[in-house]
Structure formats: structure tokens, C-alpha cells
Design a protein around this motif. Structure first.
Motif, PDB file in Angstrom:
ATOM      1  N   GLY A 124      18.597  -2.487  -9.189  1.00  0.00           N
ATOM      2  CA  GLY A 124      18.542  -2.861  -7.665  1.00  0.00           C
ATOM      3  C   GLY A 124      18.206  -3.868  -7.658  1.00  0.00           C
ATOM      4  N   ALA A 125      17.722  -4.809  -8.523  1.00  0.00           N
ATOM      5  CA  ALA A 125      16.823  -6.038  -7.770  1.00  0.00           C
ATOM      6  C   ALA A 125      17.511  -7.320  -7.422  1.00  0.00           C
ATOM      7  CB  ALA A 125      15.836  -5.820  -9.011  1.00  0.00           C
ATOM      8  N   ALA A 126      19.217  -7.218  -8.230  1.00  0.00           N
ATOM      9  CA  ALA A 126      19.427  -8.409  -8.620  1.00  0.00           C
ATOM     10  C   ALA A 126      19.857  -8.711  -6.062  1.00  0.00           C
ATOM     11  CB  ALA A 126      21.128  -8.328  -8.696  1.00  0.00           C
ATOM     12  N   ALA A 181       0.892  -1.478  -0.218  1.00  0.00           N
ATOM     13  CA  ALA A 181       0.048  -0.382  -0.228  1.00  0.00           C
ATOM     14  C   ALA A 181       0.874   1.317  -0.108  1.00  0.00           C
ATOM     15  CB  ALA A 181      -0.680  -0.363   1.497  1.00  0.00           C
ATOM     16  N   ALA A 182       2.409   1.037   0.768  1.00  0.00           N
ATOM     17  CA  ALA A 182       2.862   2.313   0.608  1.00  0.00           C
ATOM     18  C   ALA A 182       3.531   2.379  -0.316  1.00  0.00           C
ATOM     19  CB  ALA A 182       3.848   2.860   2.090  1.00  0.00           C
ATOM     20  N   PRO A 183       3.711   3.392  -1.124  1.00  0.00           N
ATOM     21  CA  PRO A 183       5.069   3.386  -2.071  1.00  0.00           C
ATOM     22  C   PRO A 183       6.139   3.004  -2.115  1.00  0.00           C
ATOM     23  CG  PRO A 183       4.332   5.418  -2.348  1.00  0.00           C
ATOM     24  CD  PRO A 183       3.379   4.791  -0.871  1.00  0.00           C
ATOM     25  N   ALA A 184       7.594   2.687  -2.674  1.00  0.00           N
ATOM     26  CA  ALA A 184       8.292   1.847  -2.541  1.00  0.00           C
ATOM     27  C   ALA A 184       9.356   2.720  -3.549  1.00  0.00           C
ATOM     28  CB  ALA A 184       8.343   0.454  -2.577  1.00  0.00           C
ATOM     29  N   HIS A 185      10.634   3.033  -3.084  1.00  0.00           N
ATOM     30  CA  HIS A 185      11.674   3.646  -4.456  1.00  0.00           C
ATOM     31  C   HIS A 185      12.189   2.764  -4.496  1.00  0.00           C
ATOM     32  CE1 HIS A 185       8.938   6.796  -4.675  1.00  0.00           C
ATOM     33  NE2 HIS A 185       8.874   6.985  -3.140  1.00  0.00           N
ATOM     34  N   ALA A 186      12.071   1.247  -4.068  1.00  0.00           N
ATOM     35  CA  ALA A 186      13.573   0.800  -4.532  1.00  0.00           C
ATOM     36  C   ALA A 186      13.022  -1.127  -4.804  1.00  0.00           C
ATOM     37  CB  ALA A 186      14.739   0.727  -4.209  1.00  0.00           C
ATOM     38  N   TRP A 187      13.536  -2.083  -5.279  1.00  0.00           N
ATOM     39  CA  TRP A 187      13.322  -3.147  -4.889  1.00  0.00           C
ATOM     40  C   TRP A 187      13.293  -3.206  -3.564  1.00  0.00           C
ATOM     41  CZ3 TRP A 187      10.834  -6.803  -7.961  1.00  0.00           C
ATOM     42  CH2 TRP A 187      10.907  -6.532  -9.267  1.00  0.00           C
ATOM     43  N   GLU A 188      12.822  -4.291  -2.875  1.00  0.00           N
ATOM     44  CA  GLU A 188      12.291  -4.729  -1.188  1.00  0.00           C
ATOM     45  C   GLU A 188      12.324  -5.766  -1.037  1.00  0.00           C
ATOM     46  OE1 GLU A 188       9.752  -1.730   0.579  1.00  0.00           O
ATOM     47  OE2 GLU A 188      10.814  -0.139   0.419  1.00  0.00           O
ATOM     48  N   PHE A 189      12.987  -6.655   0.398  1.00  0.00           N
ATOM     49  CA  PHE A 189      12.760  -8.139   0.349  1.00  0.00           C
ATOM     50  C   PHE A 189      12.080  -7.145   2.001  1.00  0.00           C
ATOM     51  CE2 PHE A 189      14.304 -10.891   3.146  1.00  0.00           C
ATOM     52  CZ  PHE A 189      13.459 -12.092   3.165  1.00  0.00           C
ATOM     53  N   ASN A 190      10.782  -8.563   2.460  1.00  0.00           N
ATOM     54  CA  ASN A 190      11.267  -8.465   3.568  1.00  0.00           C
ATOM     55  C   ASN A 190      10.567  -9.954   4.047  1.00  0.00           C
ATOM     56  OD1 ASN A 190       9.362  -8.424   6.247  1.00  0.00           O
ATOM     57  ND2 ASN A 190       8.841  -6.463   5.363  1.00  0.00           N
ATOM     58  N   ALA A 191      11.460 -10.543   5.094  1.00  0.00           N
ATOM     59  CA  ALA A 191      10.831 -12.019   5.391  1.00  0.00           C
ATOM     60  C   ALA A 191       9.800 -12.554   6.104  1.00  0.00           C
ATOM     61  CB  ALA A 191      12.278 -11.942   5.913  1.00  0.00           C
ATOM     62  N   GLU A 226      16.482 -11.038 -11.374  1.00  0.00           N
ATOM     63  CA  GLU A 226      17.847 -11.300 -10.769  1.00  0.00           C
ATOM     64  C   GLU A 226      19.335 -10.569 -11.960  1.00  0.00           C
ATOM     65  OE1 GLU A 226      21.290 -13.253  -8.054  1.00  0.00           O
ATOM     66  OE2 GLU A 226      20.074 -14.650  -8.449  1.00  0.00           O
ATOM     67  N   PHE A 227      19.222 -10.969 -12.925  1.00  0.00           N
ATOM     68  CA  PHE A 227      19.749 -11.043 -13.963  1.00  0.00           C
ATOM     69  C   PHE A 227      19.713  -9.881 -15.781  1.00  0.00           C
ATOM     70  CE2 PHE A 227      19.971 -15.195 -12.151  1.00  0.00           C
ATOM     71  CZ  PHE A 227      21.848 -14.666 -11.668  1.00  0.00           C
ATOM     72  N   ASN A 228      18.361  -9.508 -15.229  1.00  0.00           N
ATOM     73  CA  ASN A 228      18.277  -8.074 -16.233  1.00  0.00           C
ATOM     74  C   ASN A 228      17.838  -6.787 -15.869  1.00  0.00           C
ATOM     75  OD1 ASN A 228      17.570 -10.132 -19.016  1.00  0.00           O
ATOM     76  ND2 ASN A 228      16.870 -11.547 -17.518  1.00  0.00           N
ATOM     77  N   ARG A 229      18.078  -6.960 -16.870  1.00  0.00           N
ATOM     78  CA  ARG A 229      17.221  -4.613 -16.676  1.00  0.00           C
ATOM     79  C   ARG A 229      16.337  -4.276 -16.807  1.00  0.00           C
ATOM     80  NH1 ARG A 229      20.686  -5.528 -20.491  1.00  0.00           N
ATOM     81  NH2 ARG A 229      22.348  -4.293 -22.256  1.00  0.00           N
ATOM     82  N   THR A 230      15.463  -5.175 -17.597  1.00  0.00           N
ATOM     83  CA  THR A 230      13.949  -4.909 -17.735  1.00  0.00           C
ATOM     84  C   THR A 230      12.311  -5.995 -17.521  1.00  0.00           C
ATOM     85  OG1 THR A 230      13.512  -4.431 -19.769  1.00  0.00           O
ATOM     86  CG2 THR A 230      14.103  -2.605 -18.085  1.00  0.00           C
ATOM     87  N   ALA A 231      11.559  -5.815 -16.135  1.00  0.00           N
ATOM     88  CA  ALA A 231      10.866  -6.850 -17.638  1.00  0.00           C
ATOM     89  C   ALA A 231       9.344  -6.065 -17.647  1.00  0.00           C
ATOM     90  CB  ALA A 231      10.197  -7.827 -15.928  1.00  0.00           C
ATOM     91  N   THR A 232       9.092  -7.434 -18.802  1.00  0.00           N
ATOM     92  CA  THR A 232       7.734  -6.450 -19.013  1.00  0.00           C
ATOM     93  C   THR A 232       6.503  -7.401 -18.880  1.00  0.00           C
ATOM     94  OG1 THR A 232       8.584  -5.237 -20.685  1.00  0.00           O
ATOM     95  CG2 THR A 232       6.111  -5.539 -21.665  1.00  0.00           C
ATOM     96  N   ALA A 233       5.611  -7.226 -18.007  1.00  0.00           N
ATOM     97  CA  ALA A 233       4.251  -7.985 -18.248  1.00  0.00           C
ATOM     98  C   ALA A 233       3.349  -7.788 -18.743  1.00  0.00           C
ATOM     99  CB  ALA A 233       3.896  -8.124 -16.536  1.00  0.00           C
TER     100      ALA A 233
END
Length: 139
Positions: free
Chosen positions: A122-124, A11-21, A102-109
């Protein structure tokens, strides 16, 4: 249920890739084009990817993700569901999806009539943390 809880964290906007356990392993990212969350739930042993677009997702027979960069790949499935503005795919294995992030620049869904492109900058490192969480033994 845990998956829905994980999605509410977006719900809160993120500005980077984030991980949460917690409550489940979650990799997330938000951009103006879309919010994306990849989860792994140890209780069900299932991975899920949810792509939420402000334009929504029309009904479509297939959903695909194209990864552009050094390890280009396109993954397609007909086993997706659309609820509101979110398209979700659940499966027992997500190795190709995680490699793509992890190994690319963009993802198109995309479907036959809709698409969103997401930066993988920043995803890797976060993908690596997600992988470690998903393969960690339960205490």
C-alpha cells in the motif's frame, strides 16, 4: 522544528501508509516493529527519514535500508543520528529511498546489531502523493 512537529503526528498508530502535506510533506507508516516517517521540508529543502523502534537503536557507525522486491537495493550512510528510540537520516535527495518504498515489498532498516522489517504493501500510491508534494512549486 517542522520535522519534530511532523514526528509528533506519529503518536497515533496508523494501520496503512499515509501521506500528509502539512506542516511538511510527510509519508508515514506504523507497525508493531517500528514507526517510520519520511519528510520533505520546502523551507530547508531537506528530506529526512526517521525510524522509531520500541527496542531503540544502539550506537553504530552505519545505518542501512535494504529494499526487497522487484527493484532490490541497499542504501547505507554514516550520516545518521540516534535520539532515544529514533534513528534519523537527513539529506538533500531521497530518490533511491522513495523508489525503494514505491517499487518493493519490504524495507529492512538496520545497523550492525539491530534491524526492523516494514511491509511496503500500500505504500506506492502514498509515495506518489509524497513525491508530488515535494516537487510542487511554492505559492
Amino acid at each position: 522544528m517542522r520535522f519534530l512537529i511532523a514526528l509528533t503526528c506519529l503518536a497515533a498508530p496508523a494501520h496503512a501508509w499515509e501521506f500528509n502535506a502539512t506542516p511538511v510533506c510527510t509519508l508515514s507508516h506504523s507497525e508493531p516493529a517500528a514507526d517510520i516517517a519520511v519528510t520533505y521540508d520546502h523551507a530547508t529543502r531537506l528530506y529526512a527519514i526517521a525510524v522509531t523502534s520500541s527496542n531503540g537503536w544502539p550506537d553504530a557507525p552505519t545505518f542501512s535500508i535494504r529494499f526487497d522486491g522487484p527493484q532490490q537495493n541497499t542504501i547505507s550512510t554514516s550520516r545518521h543520528i540516534t535520539e532515544g528510540q529514533t534513528l534519523t537520516v537527513t539529506d538533500a535527495g531521497f530518490g533511491n529511498v522513495l523508489d525503494g518504498f514505491e517499487f518493493n515489498r519490504t524495507a529492512t532498516a538496520f545497523t550492525q546489531t539491530a534491524a526492523v522489517t516494514i511491509s511496503l504493501t500500500g505504500a506506492a500510491p502514498e509515495v506518489q502523493r509524497f513525491r508530488a508534494c515535494a516537487t510542487a512549486p511554492l505559492a
